[in-house]
Design an enzyme around this catalytic site. Structure first.
Site, PDB file in Angstrom:
ATOM      1  N   ASP A 181       0.020  -7.358  -5.760  1.00 15.01           N
ATOM      2  CA  ASP A 181      -1.334  -7.402  -5.476  1.00 15.01           C
ATOM      3  C   ASP A 181      -1.099  -8.670  -4.276  1.00 15.01           C
ATOM      4  O   ASP A 181      -0.668  -9.602  -4.491  1.00 15.01           O
ATOM      5  CB  ASP A 181      -2.012  -8.165  -6.590  1.00 15.01           C
ATOM      6  N   TYR A 228     -14.798  -2.563   7.062  1.00 12.26           N
ATOM      7  CA  TYR A 228     -13.308  -2.123   7.370  1.00 12.26           C
ATOM      8  C   TYR A 228     -13.095  -2.208   8.954  1.00 12.26           C
ATOM      9  O   TYR A 228     -12.143  -2.925   9.339  1.00 12.26           O
ATOM     10  CB  TYR A 228     -13.085  -0.716   7.172  1.00 12.26           C
ATOM     11  N   GLY A 250      -0.409   4.617  -1.159  1.00 17.06           N
ATOM     12  CA  GLY A 250      -1.552   5.392  -0.550  1.00 17.06           C
ATOM     13  C   GLY A 250      -1.303   6.507   0.428  1.00 17.06           C
ATOM     14  O   GLY A 250      -0.116   6.895   0.204  1.00 17.06           O
ATOM     15  N   GLN A 251      -2.334   7.021   1.204  1.00 16.07           N
ATOM     16  CA  GLN A 251      -2.037   8.178   1.954  1.00 16.07           C
ATOM     17  C   GLN A 251      -0.777   8.213   2.794  1.00 16.07           C
ATOM     18  O   GLN A 251       0.154   9.129   2.536  1.00 16.07           O
ATOM     19  CB  GLN A 251      -3.235   8.618   2.660  1.00 16.07           C
ATOM     20  N   LEU A 252      -0.928   7.254   3.779  1.00 17.69           N
ATOM     21  CA  LEU A 252       0.220   6.835   4.485  1.00 17.69           C
ATOM     22  C   LEU A 252       1.447   6.304   4.076  1.00 17.69           C
ATOM     23  O   LEU A 252       2.634   6.834   4.104  1.00 17.69           O
ATOM     24  CB  LEU A 252      -0.256   6.132   5.928  1.00 17.69           C
ATOM     25  N   ARG A 300      -0.900   0.208  -7.847  1.00 24.97           N
ATOM     26  CA  ARG A 300      -0.615   1.242  -8.870  1.00 24.97           C
ATOM     27  C   ARG A 300       0.764   1.608  -8.356  1.00 24.97           C
ATOM     28  O   ARG A 300       1.045   1.953  -7.180  1.00 24.97           O
ATOM     29  CB  ARG A 300      -1.856   1.962  -8.974  1.00 24.97           C
ATOM     30  N   GLY A 323       0.871  -1.017   0.072  1.00 23.32           N
ATOM     31  CA  GLY A 323      -0.126   0.004   0.003  1.00 23.32           C
ATOM     32  C   GLY A 323       0.686   1.148   0.072  1.00 23.32           C
ATOM     33  O   GLY A 323       0.472   2.391   0.715  1.00 23.32           O
ATOM     34  N   LYS A 340     -10.316  -4.824  10.977  1.00 26.04           N
ATOM     35  CA  LYS A 340      -9.379  -4.270  11.740  1.00 26.04           C
ATOM     36  C   LYS A 340      -9.352  -4.957  13.134  1.00 26.04           C
ATOM     37  O   LYS A 340      -8.265  -5.337  13.752  1.00 26.04           O
ATOM     38  CB  LYS A 340      -9.221  -2.815  12.002  1.00 26.04           C
ATOM     39  N   ASP A 353       2.673  -1.396  -4.427  1.00 23.01           N
ATOM     40  CA  ASP A 353       1.167  -1.347  -4.443  1.00 23.01           C
ATOM     41  C   ASP A 353       0.702  -1.695  -5.738  1.00 23.01           C
ATOM     42  O   ASP A 353       1.480  -2.354  -6.561  1.00 23.01           O
ATOM     43  CB  ASP A 353       1.106   0.235  -4.426  1.00 23.01           C
TER      44      ASP A 353
HETATM   45  N1  SER Z   1      -9.384   7.634   8.200  1.00 20.26           N
HETATM   46  C1  SER Z   1      -9.798   6.169   8.174  1.00 20.26           C
HETATM   47  C2  SER Z   1     -11.285   6.090   7.539  1.00 20.26           C
HETATM   48  O1  SER Z   1     -11.674   7.092   7.616  1.00 20.26           O
HETATM   49  C3  SER Z   1     -10.030   5.408   9.538  1.00 20.26           C
HETATM   50  O2  SER Z   1      -9.128   4.515   9.771  1.00 20.26           O
HETATM   51  O3  SER Z   1     -11.540   5.128   7.327  1.00 20.26           O
END
Ligand code: SER
Length: 319
Positions: A51, A141, A13-15, A38, A10, A145, A36
């Protein structure tokens, strides 16, 4: 000393975008493999398309490079996940299982697994939510987790896998855009404000959520992974807090720089998700075990976001 070889899933991604750069600085450009689905434009350093649902492909990368640490960031987030519940469960869990299994089988030393405020749901104390409490998430999600946290704990107990985790609040940064989360408004709002536009929020004015500035989120991740093994007393996932605010409060901060900026509200399905999450979190275990302390509050976050986004916007305008 053994050489560390880091694998990030990932990574686009953002992080992942920001964590990859930090880990490259820490471990050396050649010792970090970003992966990733992409690619990212202008990626410096090593990058492979991966993947993570493909166990053979993951295994091949781990073995070929003698990977010693995995940061498993690939996942479908809270809001996007609700569009395809079963697929989200499959992807989030399959990628998780592949990562822990490859780590167990081929003796990866350390694994990082990001959890989230999304693990909380009904019947919690919303303010200063304790580390140990009811976990009945409202999203797939969040369910993935919670399951991941328990499996992490199981892999540590049963196989001795050194897997570590934090429950991130909403992450806000100028470097990258979030994809499909419920806390995304707090990044989007800055892009609008700096572009001289107003913002229509999909969460209502008073929706207070735990948030963290990117720099603090990355530092927490690295500090947790650097902590001595004996210091880690929580093998599910640590509550992690930065600050808490709602859209109205954030808009007021932005107005200090852009007095003409206006926020309006048009809530959607994400409001119910946000309403099921904590308003603030008790992260005293992280503070005690590995000396966690956030640096940014809403004022310093806002100043830094604007300072960093402004030149980017000006550049676009000049082209
Ligand atoms: N920032 C994430 C979300 O909004 C939370 O883990 O899904």
């Amino acid at each position: 000393m053994n050489k560390e070889i880091i694998l990030i899933t990932g990574a686009s991604g953002q992080l992942g975008t920001v964590l990859t750069e930090q880990l490259q600085e820490k471990f050396g450009l050649d010792n970090v493999i970003a992966t990733d689905l992409r690619s990212r434009e202008q990626y410096s350093g090593r990058f492979e398309i991966l993947d993570v649902t493909d166990m053979d492909a993951l295994t091949a990368i781990v073995l070929k490079n003698n990977v010693t640490q995995i940061y498993h960031l690939a996942a479908i987030l809270s809001a996007n996940g609700e569009k395809f519940p079963l697929r989200t469960w499959d992807i989030n869990m399959q990628t998780f299982f592949n990562v822990v299994e490859v780590s167990r089988l081929y003796k990866v030393d350390k694994v990082f697994f990001p959890s989230s405020i999304a693990v909380f749901g009904d019947n919690i104390q919303r303010e200063n939510t304790p580390q140990t409490t009811n976990l009945t998430p409202s999203t797939v999600y969040g369910m993935s987790k919670v399951a991941g946290e328990n499996w992490a704990n199981y892999y540590f107990d049963r196989y001795g896998l050194d897997i570590r985790s934090v429950r991130y609040p909403g992450v806000i940064g100028y470097q990258s855009l979030p994809g499909g989360g419920t806390t995304d408004y707090a990044v989007d709002i800055f892009h609008k404000a700096v572009a001289g536009e107003n913002y229509e929020s999909f969460l209502n004015a008073g929706t207070t959520l735990p948030m963290i500035y990117m720099e603090d989120a990355i530092r927490a991740t690295i500090e947790l992974m650097d902590a001595p093994k004996e210091a880690i007393t929580i093998r599910t996932s640590y509550n992690l807090a930065g600050m808490s605010f709602n859209p109205a409060e954030l808009a007021l901060e932005i107005k200090k720089t852009y007095p003409a900026f206006e926020i309006s509200y048009a809530t959607d399905f994400r409001q119910a998700i946000a309403d099921s999450w904590p308003m603030s979190m008790d992260d005293s275990d992280a503070r005690k075990d590995w000396n966690w302390k956030p640096k940014y509050d809403i004022t310093s976050l806002t100043e830094d976001m604007i300072k960093n986004l402004k030149p980017a916007i000006q550049e676009i305008e000049m082209v």
